[in-house]
Design an enzyme around this catalytic site. Sequence first.
Site, PDB file in Angstrom:
ATOM      1  N   PRO A   1       7.650  38.752  -5.284  1.00 11.51           N
ATOM      2  CA  PRO A   1       7.328  40.050  -4.693  1.00 11.51           C
ATOM      3  C   PRO A   1       6.377  40.851  -5.588  1.00 11.51           C
ATOM      4  O   PRO A   1       6.532  40.875  -6.807  1.00 11.51           O
ATOM      5  CB  PRO A   1       8.692  40.754  -4.613  1.00 11.51           C
ATOM      6  N   HIS A   2       5.378  41.471  -4.949  1.00 13.54           N
ATOM      7  CA  HIS A   2       4.456  42.342  -5.692  1.00 13.54           C
ATOM      8  C   HIS A   2       3.885  43.358  -4.722  1.00 13.54           C
ATOM      9  O   HIS A   2       4.054  43.228  -3.511  1.00 13.54           O
ATOM     10  CB  HIS A   2       3.354  41.519  -6.354  1.00 13.54           C
ATOM     11  N   GLY A   3       3.221  44.353  -5.250  1.00 14.20           N
ATOM     12  CA  GLY A   3       2.714  45.438  -4.416  1.00 14.20           C
ATOM     13  C   GLY A   3       1.441  45.079  -3.675  1.00 14.20           C
ATOM     14  O   GLY A   3       0.827  44.039  -3.920  1.00 14.20           O
TER      15      GLY A   3
END
Length: 145
Positions: free
Chosen positions: A63-65
């Site tokens: 998960p990342h922005g």
Amino acid sequence: MSNNILTKENIELNQTLATKEEAIRYVGGILNGQGYVEESYIDEMLKREELTSTYMGNFVAIPHGTEGAKKAVLETGISVVTVPEGVDFGGGNIVKLLIGIAGKGDEHLEILSQIAIVCSEEENVQKLIEAESKEEVIQMFSEVE
């Protein structure tokens, strides 16, 4: 991987997380709690997941922005969370190793390639999921050249 990107404080082993959203909030919460990102980054991680799943195969999700979340990144860091019982990321994809990423500029690209190298080997992923100490996790990522 430089020492301040992955520290013992960024690692949580043997967690139980019920949903994909809970899992993403958890890894994002570590990054926020350790001062790598502003709290708004966590919502951007959830938005990113809606656009396209961060499930990578081999029980791994990263998960990342979103691109727009970069302003919420204070410094580059990663968080690692193991969920041996797995969490459903949809489409039958079960995640047991979560790696949250916050990258300043393009610094995260190098991190992503190191993670990809480690996680492309199923036995490495298994070792990470079964790790009994945070040192083991740090060791596995620091051996990548």
